[in-house]
Design a protein around this motif. Structure first.
Motif, PDB file in Angstrom:
ATOM      1  N   VAL A 226     -18.315  -6.796  -0.972  1.00 53.29           N
ATOM      2  CA  VAL A 226     -16.988  -6.214  -0.712  1.00 53.29           C
ATOM      3  C   VAL A 226     -16.971  -4.751  -1.151  1.00 53.29           C
ATOM      4  CG1 VAL A 226     -15.822  -8.446  -0.996  1.00 53.29           C
ATOM      5  CG2 VAL A 226     -16.010  -6.911  -2.952  1.00 53.29           C
ATOM      6  N   ASN A 227     -16.092  -3.973  -0.503  1.00 50.52           N
ATOM      7  CA  ASN A 227     -15.944  -2.565  -0.884  1.00 50.52           C
ATOM      8  C   ASN A 227     -15.224  -2.422  -2.214  1.00 50.52           C
ATOM      9  OD1 ASN A 227     -17.147  -1.306   1.358  1.00 50.52           O
ATOM     10  ND2 ASN A 227     -15.299  -1.599   2.576  1.00 50.52           N
ATOM     11  N   ASN A 228     -14.203  -3.235  -2.402  1.00 49.87           N
ATOM     12  CA  ASN A 228     -13.330  -3.079  -3.566  1.00 49.87           C
ATOM     13  C   ASN A 228     -13.086  -4.443  -4.211  1.00 49.87           C
ATOM     14  OD1 ASN A 228     -10.736  -3.089  -5.051  1.00 49.87           O
ATOM     15  ND2 ASN A 228     -10.699  -0.909  -4.466  1.00 49.87           N
ATOM     16  N   LEU A 229     -13.635  -4.620  -5.394  1.00 53.88           N
ATOM     17  CA  LEU A 229     -13.575  -5.919  -6.054  1.00 53.88           C
ATOM     18  C   LEU A 229     -12.130  -6.351  -6.320  1.00 53.88           C
ATOM     19  CD1 LEU A 229     -15.808  -7.884  -7.019  1.00 53.88           C
ATOM     20  CD2 LEU A 229     -15.490  -6.969  -9.312  1.00 53.88           C
ATOM     21  N   ASP A 230     -11.307  -5.430  -6.784  1.00 51.59           N
ATOM     22  CA  ASP A 230      -9.931  -5.795  -7.144  1.00 51.59           C
ATOM     23  C   ASP A 230      -9.136  -6.257  -5.927  1.00 51.59           C
ATOM     24  OD1 ASP A 230     -10.434  -5.186  -9.808  1.00 51.59           O
ATOM     25  OD2 ASP A 230      -9.950  -3.074  -9.495  1.00 51.59           O
ATOM     26  N   GLU A 231      -9.294  -5.552  -4.805  1.00 50.93           N
ATOM     27  CA  GLU A 231      -8.588  -5.966  -3.588  1.00 50.93           C
ATOM     28  C   GLU A 231      -9.071  -7.334  -3.123  1.00 50.93           C
ATOM     29  OE1 GLU A 231      -8.952  -2.942  -0.589  1.00 50.93           O
ATOM     30  OE2 GLU A 231      -7.979  -1.429  -1.867  1.00 50.93           O
ATOM     31  N   ALA A 232     -10.374  -7.551  -3.192  1.00 48.19           N
ATOM     32  CA  ALA A 232     -10.920  -8.840  -2.754  1.00 48.19           C
ATOM     33  C   ALA A 232     -10.452  -9.962  -3.678  1.00 48.19           C
ATOM     34  CB  ALA A 232     -12.449  -8.776  -2.701  1.00 48.19           C
ATOM     35  N   ILE A 233     -10.412  -9.701  -4.983  1.00 46.45           N
ATOM     36  CA  ILE A 233      -9.920 -10.707  -5.933  1.00 46.45           C
ATOM     37  C   ILE A 233      -8.490 -11.097  -5.595  1.00 46.45           C
ATOM     38  CG2 ILE A 233      -9.211 -11.081  -8.340  1.00 46.45           C
ATOM     39  CD1 ILE A 233     -11.692  -9.430  -9.173  1.00 46.45           C
ATOM     40  N   ASN A 234      -7.663 -10.108  -5.262  1.00 51.03           N
ATOM     41  CA  ASN A 234      -6.269 -10.393  -4.882  1.00 51.03           C
ATOM     42  C   ASN A 234      -6.199 -11.374  -3.730  1.00 51.03           C
ATOM     43  OD1 ASN A 234      -5.047  -8.872  -6.814  1.00 51.03           O
ATOM     44  ND2 ASN A 234      -4.843  -7.043  -5.530  1.00 51.03           N
ATOM     45  N   TYR A 235      -7.065 -11.165  -2.719  1.00 48.96           N
ATOM     46  CA  TYR A 235      -7.074 -12.078  -1.575  1.00 48.96           C
ATOM     47  C   TYR A 235      -7.420 -13.503  -2.021  1.00 48.96           C
ATOM     48  CZ  TYR A 235      -9.007 -14.697   2.303  1.00 48.96           C
ATOM     49  OH  TYR A 235      -9.310 -15.704   3.178  1.00 48.96           O
ATOM     50  N   TYR A 236      -8.512 -13.640  -2.782  1.00 46.10           N
ATOM     51  CA  TYR A 236      -8.941 -14.989  -3.168  1.00 46.10           C
ATOM     52  C   TYR A 236      -7.917 -15.671  -4.084  1.00 46.10           C
ATOM     53  CZ  TYR A 236     -13.329 -14.530  -0.777  1.00 46.10           C
ATOM     54  OH  TYR A 236     -14.263 -14.394   0.218  1.00 46.10           O
ATOM     55  N   GLU A 237      -7.224 -14.873  -4.894  1.00 44.91           N
ATOM     56  CA  GLU A 237      -6.227 -15.470  -5.796  1.00 44.91           C
ATOM     57  C   GLU A 237      -4.887 -15.696  -5.103  1.00 44.91           C
ATOM     58  OE1 GLU A 237      -6.189 -13.200  -9.503  1.00 44.91           O
ATOM     59  OE2 GLU A 237      -7.728 -14.574 -10.248  1.00 44.91           O
TER      60      GLU A 237
END
Ligand code: ZN
Length: 136
Positions: free
Chosen positions: A13-24
């Protein structure tokens, strides 16, 4: 050397924080660990889905393996990781069967596992990781 289960899927992923938001927020999973693996120049975030995990990978530098992968192919599934009981024996076995190895010897991965990669040219295009708990 039969894999016991799919240990995790690695997703670039480009941005870990944005991706974490999606999964959470969207999928309702819980990130239980964020860890930097300097050897691989990545920051990782882990989620459990049953016995399998999702490993999100964000490059800490553009010239790292994940940075190069995203530049060439974009974000997406980067590798599949099989849990094996004995990584050294597993590597030896697949090598004897003609599989090209990226790692001849196991090296330290996230979550204190020993890991090693098989070359996608030998695995029908799928970068494949073996991982096992450290022997000692
Ligand atoms: Zn992995």
């Amino acid at each position: 050397m039969i894999p016991t289960h799919i240990e995790h899927l690695g997703i670039a992923v480009n941005n870990l924080d944005e991706a974490i938001n999606y999964y959470e927020d969207v999928l309702g999973l819980k990130c239980y660990s964020i860890e930097e693996v300097q050897d691989q120049k990545v920051r990782t975030a882990f989620f459990k889905v049953g016995e399998t995990k999702i490993e999100l990978l964000e490059s800490t530098t553009p010239d790292g393996p994940i940075g190069k992968f995203i530049e060439k192919r974009g974000q997406g599934i980067h590798h599949i990781a099989f849990a094996v009981n004995d990584i050294n024996t597993s590597l030896k076995t697949v090598k004897e069967k003609g599989v090209r190895l990226i790692d001849e010897e196991p090296r330290p991965g996230a979550e204190s596992l020993d890991i090693a990669f098989l070359h996608p040219k030998s695995t029908f295009g799928v970068l494949t990781e073996f991982c096992s708990k450290k022997a000692n």
